[in-house]
Design a protein around this motif. Structure first.
Motif, PDB file in Angstrom:
ATOM      1  N   THR A 109       9.575  11.687 -41.706  1.00  0.00           N
ATOM      2  CA  THR A 109      10.120  10.324 -41.659  1.00  0.00           C
ATOM      3  C   THR A 109       8.986   9.309 -41.780  1.00  0.00           C
ATOM      4  OG1 THR A 109      10.036  10.416 -39.252  1.00  0.00           O
ATOM      5  CG2 THR A 109      12.151  10.917 -40.276  1.00  0.00           C
ATOM      6  N   VAL A 110       7.782   9.768 -41.463  1.00  0.00           N
ATOM      7  CA  VAL A 110       6.571   8.980 -41.705  1.00  0.00           C
ATOM      8  C   VAL A 110       5.768   9.761 -42.746  1.00  0.00           C
ATOM      9  CG1 VAL A 110       4.435   8.164 -40.644  1.00  0.00           C
ATOM     10  CG2 VAL A 110       6.573   8.035 -39.367  1.00  0.00           C
ATOM     11  N   ARG A 111       5.190   9.077 -43.721  1.00  0.00           N
ATOM     12  CA  ARG A 111       4.510   9.781 -44.821  1.00  0.00           C
ATOM     13  C   ARG A 111       3.381  10.666 -44.293  1.00  0.00           C
ATOM     14  NH1 ARG A 111       7.644   9.073 -48.035  1.00  0.00           N
ATOM     15  NH2 ARG A 111       7.297   7.075 -49.025  1.00  0.00           N
ATOM     16  N   GLN A 112       3.322  11.917 -44.786  1.00  0.00           N
ATOM     17  CA  GLN A 112       2.294  12.866 -44.335  1.00  0.00           C
ATOM     18  C   GLN A 112       1.499  13.389 -45.525  1.00  0.00           C
ATOM     19  OE1 GLN A 112       1.895  13.517 -41.092  1.00  0.00           O
ATOM     20  NE2 GLN A 112       3.773  12.507 -40.425  1.00  0.00           N
ATOM     21  N   ASP A 113       0.266  13.693 -45.268  1.00  0.00           N
ATOM     22  CA  ASP A 113      -0.556  14.366 -46.260  1.00  0.00           C
ATOM     23  C   ASP A 113      -0.193  15.856 -46.228  1.00  0.00           C
ATOM     24  OD1 ASP A 113      -3.284  14.406 -47.879  1.00  0.00           O
ATOM     25  OD2 ASP A 113      -3.291  16.100 -46.481  1.00  0.00           O
ATOM     26  N   PRO A 114       0.248  16.440 -47.368  1.00  0.00           N
ATOM     27  CA  PRO A 114       0.766  17.814 -47.348  1.00  0.00           C
ATOM     28  C   PRO A 114      -0.208  18.852 -46.787  1.00  0.00           C
ATOM     29  CG  PRO A 114       1.196  16.771 -49.468  1.00  0.00           C
ATOM     30  CD  PRO A 114       0.327  15.823 -48.700  1.00  0.00           C
ATOM     31  N   LYS A 115      -1.475  18.748 -47.180  1.00  0.00           N
ATOM     32  CA  LYS A 115      -2.458  19.737 -46.715  1.00  0.00           C
ATOM     33  C   LYS A 115      -2.626  19.659 -45.203  1.00  0.00           C
ATOM     34  CE  LYS A 115      -5.926  20.812 -50.147  1.00  0.00           C
ATOM     35  NZ  LYS A 115      -6.663  19.833 -50.979  1.00  0.00           N
ATOM     36  N   LEU A 116      -2.746  18.413 -44.747  1.00  0.00           N
ATOM     37  CA  LEU A 116      -2.932  18.193 -43.309  1.00  0.00           C
ATOM     38  C   LEU A 116      -1.709  18.622 -42.520  1.00  0.00           C
ATOM     39  CD1 LEU A 116      -4.583  14.720 -42.646  1.00  0.00           C
ATOM     40  CD2 LEU A 116      -5.061  16.913 -41.528  1.00  0.00           C
ATOM     41  N   LEU A 165      23.271   4.294 -34.351  1.00  0.00           N
ATOM     42  CA  LEU A 165      21.878   4.514 -34.776  1.00  0.00           C
ATOM     43  C   LEU A 165      21.059   3.229 -34.691  1.00  0.00           C
ATOM     44  CD1 LEU A 165      22.458   6.964 -37.750  1.00  0.00           C
ATOM     45  CD2 LEU A 165      21.680   7.496 -35.440  1.00  0.00           C
ATOM     46  N   ASN A 166      21.735   2.115 -34.956  1.00  0.00           N
ATOM     47  CA  ASN A 166      21.069   0.819 -34.869  1.00  0.00           C
ATOM     48  C   ASN A 166      20.568   0.490 -33.478  1.00  0.00           C
ATOM     49  OD1 ASN A 166      20.605  -0.855 -37.089  1.00  0.00           O
ATOM     50  ND2 ASN A 166      22.805  -1.082 -37.435  1.00  0.00           N
ATOM     51  N   ARG A 167      21.189   1.097 -32.486  1.00  0.00           N
ATOM     52  CA  ARG A 167      20.802   0.809 -31.096  1.00  0.00           C
ATOM     53  C   ARG A 167      19.613   1.643 -30.626  1.00  0.00           C
ATOM     54  NH1 ARG A 167      26.414   0.304 -30.314  1.00  0.00           N
ATOM     55  NH2 ARG A 167      26.708   2.461 -29.679  1.00  0.00           N
ATOM     56  N   MET A 168      19.183   2.605 -31.417  1.00  0.00           N
ATOM     57  CA  MET A 168      18.116   3.511 -30.962  1.00  0.00           C
ATOM     58  C   MET A 168      16.779   2.766 -30.877  1.00  0.00           C
ATOM     59  SD  MET A 168      19.432   6.488 -30.435  1.00  0.00           S
ATOM     60  CE  MET A 168      21.094   5.967 -30.058  1.00  0.00           C
ATOM     61  N   PHE A 186      13.945   3.946 -33.206  1.00  0.00           N
ATOM     62  CA  PHE A 186      14.079   3.469 -34.589  1.00  0.00           C
ATOM     63  C   PHE A 186      13.529   2.055 -34.721  1.00  0.00           C
ATOM     64  CE2 PHE A 186      16.634   1.023 -37.696  1.00  0.00           C
ATOM     65  CZ  PHE A 186      16.098   1.578 -38.845  1.00  0.00           C
ATOM     66  N   LYS A 187      13.876   1.222 -33.770  1.00  0.00           N
ATOM     67  CA  LYS A 187      13.392  -0.170 -33.814  1.00  0.00           C
ATOM     68  C   LYS A 187      11.863  -0.191 -33.750  1.00  0.00           C
ATOM     69  CE  LYS A 187      17.453  -1.831 -31.403  1.00  0.00           C
ATOM     70  NZ  LYS A 187      17.937  -2.417 -30.164  1.00  0.00           N
ATOM     71  N   ASP A 188      11.301   0.596 -32.824  1.00  0.00           N
ATOM     72  CA  ASP A 188       9.832   0.634 -32.681  1.00  0.00           C
ATOM     73  C   ASP A 188       9.177   1.153 -33.955  1.00  0.00           C
ATOM     74  OD1 ASP A 188      10.231  -0.145 -30.129  1.00  0.00           O
ATOM     75  OD2 ASP A 188       9.755   1.798 -29.208  1.00  0.00           O
ATOM     76  N   LYS A 189       9.713   2.273 -34.458  1.00  0.00           N
ATOM     77  CA  LYS A 189       9.057   2.900 -35.614  1.00  0.00           C
ATOM     78  C   LYS A 189       9.221   2.063 -36.867  1.00  0.00           C
ATOM     79  CE  LYS A 189       8.379   7.694 -34.409  1.00  0.00           C
ATOM     80  NZ  LYS A 189       8.384   9.079 -34.821  1.00  0.00           N
ATOM     81  N   SER A 190      10.354   1.378 -37.020  1.00  0.00           N
ATOM     82  CA  SER A 190      10.488   0.575 -38.235  1.00  0.00           C
ATOM     83  C   SER A 190       9.614  -0.676 -38.158  1.00  0.00           C
ATOM     84  CB  SER A 190      11.946   0.262 -38.582  1.00  0.00           C
ATOM     85  OG  SER A 190      12.674  -0.073 -37.459  1.00  0.00           O
ATOM     86  N   ALA A 191       9.334  -1.125 -36.935  1.00  0.00           N
ATOM     87  CA  ALA A 191       8.397  -2.247 -36.814  1.00  0.00           C
ATOM     88  C   ALA A 191       6.986  -1.779 -37.186  1.00  0.00           C
ATOM     89  CB  ALA A 191       8.417  -2.795 -35.395  1.00  0.00           C
ATOM     90  N   LYS A 192       6.662  -0.545 -36.799  1.00  0.00           N
ATOM     91  CA  LYS A 192       5.328   0.005 -37.023  1.00  0.00           C
ATOM     92  C   LYS A 192       5.111   0.390 -38.485  1.00  0.00           C
ATOM     93  CE  LYS A 192       2.951   2.776 -33.511  1.00  0.00           C
ATOM     94  NZ  LYS A 192       3.313   3.982 -32.744  1.00  0.00           N
ATOM     95  N   HIS A 193       6.166   0.874 -39.149  1.00  0.00           N
ATOM     96  CA  HIS A 193       6.047   1.316 -40.539  1.00  0.00           C
ATOM     97  C   HIS A 193       6.946   0.468 -41.428  1.00  0.00           C
ATOM     98  CE1 HIS A 193       3.849   4.843 -39.108  1.00  0.00           C
ATOM     99  NE2 HIS A 193       4.764   4.919 -38.157  1.00  0.00           N
ATOM    100  N   LEU A 210      14.311   7.991 -41.306  1.00  0.00           N
ATOM    101  CA  LEU A 210      13.885   7.391 -40.040  1.00  0.00           C
ATOM    102  C   LEU A 210      15.116   6.928 -39.255  1.00  0.00           C
ATOM    103  CD1 LEU A 210      11.146   6.687 -38.681  1.00  0.00           C
ATOM    104  CD2 LEU A 210      11.377   4.403 -39.641  1.00  0.00           C
ATOM    105  N   PHE A 211      16.094   6.417 -40.004  1.00  0.00           N
ATOM    106  CA  PHE A 211      17.319   5.895 -39.390  1.00  0.00           C
ATOM    107  C   PHE A 211      18.203   7.028 -38.836  1.00  0.00           C
ATOM    108  CE2 PHE A 211      21.638   3.913 -39.824  1.00  0.00           C
ATOM    109  CZ  PHE A 211      21.451   2.928 -38.871  1.00  0.00           C
ATOM    110  N   THR A 212      18.320   8.112 -39.614  1.00  0.00           N
ATOM    111  CA  THR A 212      19.243   9.185 -39.206  1.00  0.00           C
ATOM    112  C   THR A 212      18.547  10.304 -38.414  1.00  0.00           C
ATOM    113  OG1 THR A 212      18.932  10.373 -41.278  1.00  0.00           O
ATOM    114  CG2 THR A 212      20.744   8.803 -41.215  1.00  0.00           C
ATOM    115  N   TYR A 213      17.281  10.114 -38.148  1.00  0.00           N
ATOM    116  CA  TYR A 213      16.492  11.087 -37.381  1.00  0.00           C
ATOM    117  C   TYR A 213      17.202  11.578 -36.106  1.00  0.00           C
ATOM    118  CZ  TYR A 213      12.430  11.884 -34.160  1.00  0.00           C
ATOM    119  OH  TYR A 213      11.553  12.343 -33.222  1.00  0.00           O
ATOM    120  N   PRO A 214      17.828  10.686 -35.318  1.00  0.00           N
ATOM    121  CA  PRO A 214      18.484  11.193 -34.094  1.00  0.00           C
ATOM    122  C   PRO A 214      19.642  12.149 -34.394  1.00  0.00           C
ATOM    123  CG  PRO A 214      18.223   8.801 -34.016  1.00  0.00           C
ATOM    124  CD  PRO A 214      17.902   9.218 -35.411  1.00  0.00           C
TER     125      PRO A 214
END
Ligand code: TRP
Length: 333
Positions: A49-56, A105-108, A111-118, A126-130
């Protein structure tokens, strides 16, 4: 099967496994593992849900699973595996998406924290993660989910989804309970004791990795942010000291009051050293086992392969039931 209850839990392979994860999750898993049928997953589907480097990411996934074992999880007795190896998670995740409301999902808060961060990557995952997390749990007819208090809202949602589905189709899912450690186990950042100790903190002095060596641990505790009144007391007005007391208390199983009594009249420097010492004594054997296990790739492969096989069998039973209830034609696979 016997009458042992089922536990499911997982940690996302991002950053590193911190002292916060250890006290809030891993340590409890170790304590519970013989009394329940346990599934401990490296929840790698969640991590993208957050971009990752595949090797890492691949490297980190292996490291996380190895750390589960190094911390004392018995990989033969329990099911230890990678989430992405069992297709049922994604499959049930999709189905449950159709039984979850946007409003929920909007109340999570995560989600609010992570969408502010990313803000540049607010993707649908990210939205449907829960919902995927609910699928992880419901897939195995889980009774108990040991998680940190920050996951409580997600667990409530999983219970609501299970209840809703059961309400429509009859008893399909076990409605799971949260197993949340006491307040004392909420470990905060060493640099900002008003926020949670986070594995993705850019300031490495804010968290302890369970693989940190003794010098690093001692240095980070020496630098821990406290206050200037010099009194070792357990109070919300003193978040830095309160956090150190909580850490000491979680590791030694003493109550905060006992810790305060033990250090009565001592200075912060002495107290920080004492906390650093109990933490490094606790983590040393884990680090040593980790070094041994990392050399034994065949063993690790065997554990996660048999883990995925056993998990997939359990998942299949729930999914077949779900699909029949929803109205799909029986499949051939
Ligand atoms: N969301 C959890 C976290 O960020 C990780 C997780 C994913 C989890 N699926 C789970 C935890 C199922 C417990 C059960 O910490």
């Amino acid at each position: 099967m016997d009458d042992k209850k089922i536990i499911f839990s997982g940690i996302q392979p991002t950053g590193c496994i911190t002292l916060g994860n250890y006290v809030g999750a891993l340590k409890n898993w170790v304590d519970l593992q013989h009394d329940y049928h346990c599934l401990f997953s490296v929840v790698d589907l969640h991590s993208i849900t957050v971009r990752q480097d595949p090797k890492l990411l691949r490297k980190r996934c292996m490291e996380f699973l190895t750390q589960y074992l190094a911390a004392g999880i018995d990989g033969e007795e329990n099911i230890v595996y990678f989430q992405s190896h069992v297709p049922g998670h994604a499959e049930l995740g999709w189905i449950l998406n159709c039984y979850t409301y946007m409003g929920e999902l909007n109340r999570m808060t995560q989600f609010k924290d992570k969408s502010a961060k990313h803000a540049d990557n607010i993707n649908a995952g990210l939205f449907t993660y829960p919902v995927l997390m609910a699928a992880d749990i419901l897939l195995y007819q889980t009774d108990l989910v040991p998680v940190g208090v920050d996951q409580k809202q997600h667990l409530e949602l999983a219970r609501d989804i299970a209840g809703r589905f059961n309400g429509i189709y009859g008893d399909v899912f076990k409605v799971p309970e949260a197993f949340i450690p006491k307040e004392g186990a909420r470990i905060m950042s060493l640099q900002d004791p008003t926020s949670k100790m986070s594995k993705s903190d850019p300031n490495v002095n804010g968290f302890i990795s369970i693989l940190d060596d003794t010098d690093t641990i001692m240095r980070k505790f020496k630098k821990a942010v406290t206050d200037s009144d010099g009194l070792i007391a357990y109070s919300d007005d003193k978040p830095g000291i309160k956090n150190l007391i909580n850490i000491y208390s979680a590791i030694t199983h003493k109550t905060p009051d006992e810790v305060v009594a033990e250090f009565d009249g001592m200075g912060y420097g002495q107290f920080k050293t004492a906390v650093g010492e109990v933490v490094s004594d606790e983590l040393r054997p884990i680090r040593e086992r980790y070094e041994d296990l990392s050399k034994n790739k065949d063993y690790i492969t065997k554990i996660y392969t048999q883990g995925a096989q056993r998990a997939a069998g359990m998942a299949r039973r729930t999914l077949n039931k779900v699909k029949r209830k929803v109205g799909y034609v029986d499949g051939v696979l």
